[in-house]
Design a protein around this motif. Structure first.
Motif, PDB file in Angstrom:
ATOM      1  N   ARG A  25       0.648  -1.287   0.059  1.00  0.00           N
ATOM      2  CA  ARG A  25      -0.095   0.127  -0.029  1.00  0.00           C
ATOM      3  C   ARG A  25       0.680   1.305  -0.113  1.00  0.00           C
ATOM      4  O   ARG A  25       0.220   2.400  -0.008  1.00  0.00           O
ATOM      5  CB  ARG A  25      -0.895  -0.068   1.282  1.00  0.00           C
ATOM      6  CG  ARG A  25      -2.094  -1.058   1.041  1.00  0.00           C
ATOM      7  CD  ARG A  25      -3.028  -0.684   2.085  1.00  0.00           C
ATOM      8  NE  ARG A  25      -2.733  -0.605   3.372  1.00  0.00           N
ATOM      9  CZ  ARG A  25      -2.940  -1.536   4.548  1.00  0.00           C
ATOM     10  NH1 ARG A  25      -3.315  -2.584   4.179  1.00  0.00           N
ATOM     11  NH2 ARG A  25      -2.619  -1.370   5.555  1.00  0.00           N
ATOM     12  N   GLY A  26       2.002   0.975  -0.026  1.00  0.00           N
ATOM     13  CA  GLY A  26       3.085   2.283  -0.031  1.00  0.00           C
ATOM     14  C   GLY A  26       3.674   2.781   1.510  1.00  0.00           C
ATOM     15  O   GLY A  26       4.289   3.602   1.408  1.00  0.00           O
ATOM     16  N   GLU A  27       3.443   1.966   2.461  1.00  0.00           N
ATOM     17  CA  GLU A  27       4.025   2.259   3.898  1.00  0.00           C
ATOM     18  C   GLU A  27       5.263   1.772   3.783  1.00  0.00           C
ATOM     19  O   GLU A  27       5.871   0.797   3.210  1.00  0.00           O
ATOM     20  CB  GLU A  27       3.058   1.672   4.811  1.00  0.00           C
ATOM     21  CG  GLU A  27       1.688   2.192   4.942  1.00  0.00           C
ATOM     22  CD  GLU A  27       0.989   1.259   6.091  1.00  0.00           C
ATOM     23  OE1 GLU A  27       1.586   1.040   7.174  1.00  0.00           O
ATOM     24  OE2 GLU A  27      -0.217   1.199   5.942  1.00  0.00           O
ATOM     25  N   LYS A  28       6.138   2.567   4.441  1.00  0.00           N
ATOM     26  CA  LYS A  28       7.783   2.297   4.372  1.00  0.00           C
ATOM     27  C   LYS A  28       7.893   0.898   5.520  1.00  0.00           C
ATOM     28  O   LYS A  28       8.456   0.105   4.910  1.00  0.00           O
ATOM     29  CB  LYS A  28       8.430   3.217   4.930  1.00  0.00           C
ATOM     30  CG  LYS A  28       8.452   4.523   4.130  1.00  0.00           C
ATOM     31  CD  LYS A  28       9.537   5.727   4.770  1.00  0.00           C
ATOM     32  CE  LYS A  28       9.714   6.808   3.792  1.00  0.00           C
ATOM     33  NZ  LYS A  28      10.360   7.992   4.629  1.00  0.00           N
ATOM     34  N   PHE A  29       7.202   0.975   6.273  1.00  0.00           N
ATOM     35  CA  PHE A  29       7.399   0.040   7.248  1.00  0.00           C
ATOM     36  C   PHE A  29       8.799  -0.746   7.699  1.00  0.00           C
ATOM     37  O   PHE A  29       9.149  -1.812   7.266  1.00  0.00           O
ATOM     38  CB  PHE A  29       6.417  -1.235   6.949  1.00  0.00           C
ATOM     39  CG  PHE A  29       5.701  -2.026   7.995  1.00  0.00           C
ATOM     40  CD1 PHE A  29       4.500  -1.260   8.196  1.00  0.00           C
ATOM     41  CD2 PHE A  29       6.036  -3.064   8.610  1.00  0.00           C
ATOM     42  CE1 PHE A  29       3.689  -1.805   9.366  1.00  0.00           C
ATOM     43  CE2 PHE A  29       5.281  -3.497   9.743  1.00  0.00           C
ATOM     44  CZ  PHE A  29       3.967  -2.918  10.037  1.00  0.00           C
ATOM     45  N   GLU A  30       9.659   0.031   8.218  1.00  0.00           N
ATOM     46  CA  GLU A  30      10.978  -0.150   8.370  1.00  0.00           C
ATOM     47  C   GLU A  30      11.145  -0.474   9.868  1.00  0.00           C
ATOM     48  O   GLU A  30      10.628   0.308  10.780  1.00  0.00           O
ATOM     49  CB  GLU A  30      11.888   1.330   8.173  1.00  0.00           C
ATOM     50  CG  GLU A  30      11.873   1.579   6.855  1.00  0.00           C
ATOM     51  CD  GLU A  30      12.758   2.566   6.441  1.00  0.00           C
ATOM     52  OE1 GLU A  30      12.989   3.364   7.367  1.00  0.00           O
ATOM     53  OE2 GLU A  30      12.929   3.048   5.209  1.00  0.00           O
ATOM     54  N   ALA A  31      11.660  -1.474  10.055  1.00  0.00           N
ATOM     55  CA  ALA A  31      12.003  -2.017  11.386  1.00  0.00           C
ATOM     56  C   ALA A  31      13.130  -1.248  12.163  1.00  0.00           C
ATOM     57  O   ALA A  31      14.196  -0.934  11.582  1.00  0.00           O
ATOM     58  CB  ALA A  31      12.485  -3.546  11.477  1.00  0.00           C
ATOM     59  N   LEU A  32      13.079  -0.822  13.467  1.00  0.00           N
ATOM     60  CA  LEU A  32      14.063  -0.145  14.021  1.00  0.00           C
ATOM     61  C   LEU A  32      15.240  -1.115  14.122  1.00  0.00           C
ATOM     62  O   LEU A  32      14.927  -2.214  14.705  1.00  0.00           O
ATOM     63  CB  LEU A  32      13.714   0.241  15.403  1.00  0.00           C
ATOM     64  CG  LEU A  32      14.388   1.234  16.306  1.00  0.00           C
ATOM     65  CD1 LEU A  32      14.647   2.546  15.671  1.00  0.00           C
ATOM     66  CD2 LEU A  32      14.020   1.087  17.739  1.00  0.00           C
ATOM     67  N   PRO A  33      16.440  -0.983  14.014  1.00  0.00           N
ATOM     68  CA  PRO A  33      17.629  -1.503  13.960  1.00  0.00           C
ATOM     69  C   PRO A  33      17.427  -2.473  15.483  1.00  0.00           C
ATOM     70  O   PRO A  33      17.659  -1.517  16.281  1.00  0.00           O
ATOM     71  CB  PRO A  33      18.809  -0.767  13.554  1.00  0.00           C
ATOM     72  CG  PRO A  33      18.335   0.214  12.812  1.00  0.00           C
ATOM     73  CD  PRO A  33      16.816   0.582  13.364  1.00  0.00           C
ATOM     74  N   ALA A  34      17.643  -3.769  15.467  1.00  0.00           N
ATOM     75  CA  ALA A  34      17.722  -4.414  16.897  1.00  0.00           C
ATOM     76  C   ALA A  34      19.363  -4.205  17.181  1.00  0.00           C
ATOM     77  O   ALA A  34      20.184  -4.399  16.321  1.00  0.00           O
ATOM     78  CB  ALA A  34      17.261  -5.601  16.724  1.00  0.00           C
ATOM     79  N   PRO A  35      19.699  -4.031  18.444  1.00  0.00           N
ATOM     80  CA  PRO A  35      20.672  -3.717  18.873  1.00  0.00           C
ATOM     81  C   PRO A  35      21.618  -5.409  18.898  1.00  0.00           C
ATOM     82  O   PRO A  35      21.420  -5.810  20.145  1.00  0.00           O
ATOM     83  CB  PRO A  35      21.105  -3.001  20.516  1.00  0.00           C
ATOM     84  CG  PRO A  35      19.515  -3.491  20.859  1.00  0.00           C
ATOM     85  CD  PRO A  35      18.770  -3.553  19.461  1.00  0.00           C
TER      86      PRO A  35
END
Length: 267
Positions: A25-35
């Motif tokens: 649908r066009g959402e970026k949906f980027e995961a926050l980088p896990a440490p």
């Protein structure tokens, strides 16, 4: 046991299908980088200070461990920090929309911080890297009068069915702020609705002039963009304007002396 494992795998697959739909649908949906590969969630002054402050409140201690686990598993997506608000999506058995409202820093409290920083912040680089004197650090991180929000200033909202004051999804987002501050510490000032440039109002023009983005821990960083002010303008503002000099007046040409003839005496 086998059924439980199968159920968990089905939940993961269902979540991934929903993520794929949102991306379509066009959402970026980027995961926050896990440490990954590090014991602490955050590694910088600002990130660690945020997490320590979070863990200092007894109201949160029973819910924080699950939030840390969710964050380490990379389940926090699209974390956005805005003035007075945090927004993110957290993956659990479903995708849950999470928002956290934080009251702006009281003006009187911010003014106290600004006055306490007078002459103590040498440069933007020092502020960004947390290279500050012990006294100023204590002022900035004070649990009552510092930059960080208190529990009574925070309100949670999550679409999950957990009716607890702080669910594990909210906890994961709060910890995610600490991770994000490792690379974007200026967002703490954005969140609290204050202008970090006010802490630098006493920095000398020579310090600003010698500030180089090509050295130190932030080599290559665009500090003007990070802090939202123009370094060139800040330096120019401290330099006194040139004194206007009046143009030299031209001397009028000397008049030729006229030789007077003596009058004849009447006889």
């Amino acid at each position: 046991m086998w059924w439980s494992y199968q159920d968990v795998e089905e939940q993961k697959a269902r979540v991934q299908r929903e993520i794929a739909k949102r991306k379509k649908r066009g959402e970026k949906f980027e995961a926050l980088p896990a440490p990954a590969g590090q014991k602490k969630l955050s590694t910088t002054f600002w990130g660690q200070a945020w997490c320590r402050n979070l863990e200092s409140y007894q109201d949160y201690e029973t819910r924080l461990p699950r939030g840390r686990s969710y964050l380490r598993q990379g389940k926090v997506y699209d974390l956005q920090i805005e003035p007075g608000k945090l927004v993110a999506v957290v993956a659990g058995s479903e995708l849950y929309d999470t928002s956290i409202t934080i009251l702006p820093l009281p003006k009187k409290q911010w003014q106290h911080i600004v006055e306490s920083s007078a002459g103590q912040v040498g440069s933007m680089l020092d502020l960004l890297a947390g290279k500050l004197g012990d006294g100023l650090m204590q002022v900035l991180t004070d649990p009552n009068d510092g930059l960080f929000p208190k529990p009574k200033e925070i309100r949670f909202n999550c679409s999950c069915p957990d009716h607890a004051d702080m669910c594990k999804h909210v906890s994961a987002v709060l910890y995610g702020v600490g991770v994000l501050l490792d690379t974007k510490p200026e967002l703490l000032f954005t969140l609290r609705g204050v202008d970090q440039a006010e802490l630098l109002s006493n920095a000398s023009s020579s310090v600003l002039t010698n500030l180089s983005a090509e050295s130190g821990d932030l080599a290559g960083a665009d500090l003007s963009a990070i802090f939202g002010i123009d370094l060139g303008s800040a330096i120019a503002a401290e330099e006194p304007p040139p004194v206007a000099t009046k143009p030299a007046r031209k001397k009028a040409p000397a008049k030729k002396a006229v030789k007077k003839t003596p009058k004849k005496r009447s006889q």
